[in-house]
Enzyme design. Structure first.
Site, PDB file in Angstrom:
ATOM      1  N   ASN A 194       0.807  -1.223   0.000  1.00  0.00           N
ATOM      2  CA  ASN A 194       0.000   0.000   0.000  1.00  0.00           C
ATOM      3  C   ASN A 194       0.842   1.275   0.000  1.00  0.00           C
ATOM      4  OD1 ASN A 194       0.704  -0.757   2.684  1.00  0.00           O
ATOM      5  ND2 ASN A 194      -0.888   0.571   3.507  1.00  0.00           N
ATOM      6  N   CYS A 218      -3.296   1.823   6.515  1.00  0.00           N
ATOM      7  CA  CYS A 218      -3.590   1.060   7.738  1.00  0.00           C
ATOM      8  C   CYS A 218      -4.141   1.920   8.862  1.00  0.00           C
ATOM      9  CB  CYS A 218      -2.351   0.292   8.196  1.00  0.00           C
ATOM     10  SG  CYS A 218      -0.936   1.358   8.600  1.00  0.00           S
ATOM     11  N   GLU A 268       3.849  -4.415  12.239  1.00  0.00           N
ATOM     12  CA  GLU A 268       3.018  -3.239  11.983  1.00  0.00           C
ATOM     13  C   GLU A 268       1.803  -3.710  11.183  1.00  0.00           C
ATOM     14  OE1 GLU A 268       3.417  -0.457  13.346  1.00  0.00           O
ATOM     15  OE2 GLU A 268       5.439  -0.713  14.147  1.00  0.00           O
ATOM     16  N   GLU A 316     -11.089  -5.311   8.612  1.00  0.00           N
ATOM     17  CA  GLU A 316     -10.573  -4.019   8.169  1.00  0.00           C
ATOM     18  C   GLU A 316     -10.921  -3.832   6.696  1.00  0.00           C
ATOM     19  OE1 GLU A 316      -6.287  -1.609   7.967  1.00  0.00           O
ATOM     20  OE2 GLU A 316      -6.335  -3.764   8.394  1.00  0.00           O
TER      21      GLU A 316
END
Length: 443
Positions: free
Chosen positions: A99, A228, A194, A318
């Site tokens: 991303n 994120c 992460e 998500e």
């Protein structure tokens, strides 16, 4: 050259990296556009210039960060000098996502190099153009025994994880993060994960709705929602819901025009698989705005959903795309009912003029980090650690926190020889009351 101990060599190599990045900046921006039509402004803001700032900051501070840190000695050890030494872990593996494919590989790599480690980086195969330019920059800058870029897909990652590493840094999904953590546990390898989560964005009655809408539209639809720390869903007070939705729609149009598909400022979904995952979330939902698609271009317009059921697909995981569910609340109990349904998120955002309400939210819930009256901006301050908690990740980085992440902190006590207090030595007979007094006095 021993990069493990030679600070000047590390710094010189990072300067060389800086020059290479500057020379290839336009190629990086083009590669990001070729991979998923990332707008040039977003590439400069969140990728190239973000990394150049991080790199300059590291070069400027590396000597200070690497120096042993003196700490106040314990009187129990009098006379002594106590210090924390920072040494590299050794061989480090960095696995990056798609991303922010440039930023999220370069940022940890810079820190790992600054801390004196050998580094292997694995860029995402889903952004092949960006991966190629990353590999080129690394080949031009580093000795192969110092930093190496290995391109490849899932099988390459699996192969890399079979090797023994001294530290692993992974950015990506929770599901893959668990696989990485399991592989690391075989050798008790320390890791940073992460990850992400369903980040709530709460708007109460007192919020400046127009400004909130503007900032939420920017933070949510940046990178087409593939961020994120983007707001995942809205919790807006029932009394503010209708005007807030009007402001959101107005801000989307102001940012991207009436037809967002022709906007040069709106990115695309990374690939067909993710496009299908996202469009499936729209089925049987009440679309307030957007929902326009183009499969050939992996396009999904900025989309607002009205009150989806918490058991629906869009509220199960998500979202990681340009879909923004809007839920309403009347009380703090309503807020808790929704937030507590999910694992600890990477971020929480609160829009309010009520400081008491904001403080209550940020202290009640556990999350990685967040903002009050804005979105995403916590990421840009290199003096703030960035990282998750629970399912949203472990460990943190940015600025000096990055250097410390890739350094083992070694505690050293240097005792003087001119005084040696005898009470700690055997035989211990008659010393128990004395040691109780001493320990109480020094606690």
């Amino acid at each position: 050259m021993n990069f493990k101990t030679d600070i000047n060599y590390r710094k010189q190599t990072l300067v060389k990296l800086l020059i290479s990045i500057q020379a290839h900046e336009e190629a990086i921006i083009q590669a990001l556009y070729d991979d998923f039509k990332k707008p040039a402004f977003e590439s400069v803001f969140s990728e190239t210039r973000f990394i150049l700032a991080e790199l300059n900051y590291t070069i400027k501070n590396i000597n200070k960060w690497a120096k042993p840190k003196l700490v106040l000695p314990s009187l129990l050890n009098f006379p002594s000098t106590d210090a924390i030494y920072k040494e590299p872990y050794g061989k480090v593996l960095i696995i990056a996502p798609w991303n922010y494919p440039y930023q999220l590989i370069m940022s940890p790599m810079i820190a790992a190099v600054a801390a004196g480690n050998q580094v292997v980086v694995k860029p995402s195969e889903l952004t092949p153009n960006t991966s190629r330019i990353i590999a080129k920059i690394i080949r031009e800058t580093f000795d192969k025994n110092h930093v190496e870029c290995i391109e490849g897909g899932v099988e390459t990652v699996k192969e890399l994880l079979t090797h023994r590493w001294d530290y692993i840094f992974f950015t990506g999904s929770v599901s893959v993060g668990k696989i990485v953590a399991k592989a690391a546990s075989e050798n008790l390898t320390p890791i940073t994960l992460e990850l992400g989560g369903k980040n709530p964005c709460i708007i109460d009655e007192s919020a400046n709705l127009k400004l909130a809408a503007k900032r939420i539209v920017w933070g949510k639809f940046l990178n087409a929602g593939q961020t994120c720390i983007a707001p995942d869903y809205i919790l807006v007070h029932q009394k503010s819901k209708a005007p807030f939705i009007d402001y959101l729609i107005a801000e989307i149009i102001l940012a991207y025009g009436e037809n967002q598909e022709i906007s040069s400022d709106f990115a695309r979904i990374i690939n067909e698989k993710n496009w299908k995952r996202l469009t499936a979330m729209l089925e049987n939902e009440n679309i307030l705005y957007g929902g326009k698609i183009n499969e050939k271009d992996n396009y999904l317009s900025p989309t607002l959903l009205d009150e989806p059921n918490l058991e629906s697909l869009v509220m199960q995981e998500e979202i990681f795309g340009p879909i923004l569910p809007i839920l309403s609340f009347e009380s703090e109990t309503d807020i808790e009912r929704v937030i507590s349904k999910y694992e600890k998120p990477l971020s929480i955002y609160v829009f309010t003029r009520n400081n008491s309400f904001a403080n209550k939210i940020i202290t009640k819930y556990s999350f990685g980090g967040g903002s009050i009256n804005d979105t995403v901006v916590q990421f840009v301050n290199k003096r703030l650690p960035f990282g998750g908690v629970g399912n949203s990740g472990m460990g943190a980085y940015h600025g000096q926190y990055s250097f410390d992440t890739f350094s083992h902190h070694k505690s050293i006590v240097k005792k003087a020889n001119w005084l040696d207090l005898p009470f700690r030595y055997a035989p211990y007979k008659g010393k128990i009351n004395l040691i109780k007094i001493v320990m109480k006095w020094f606690s």
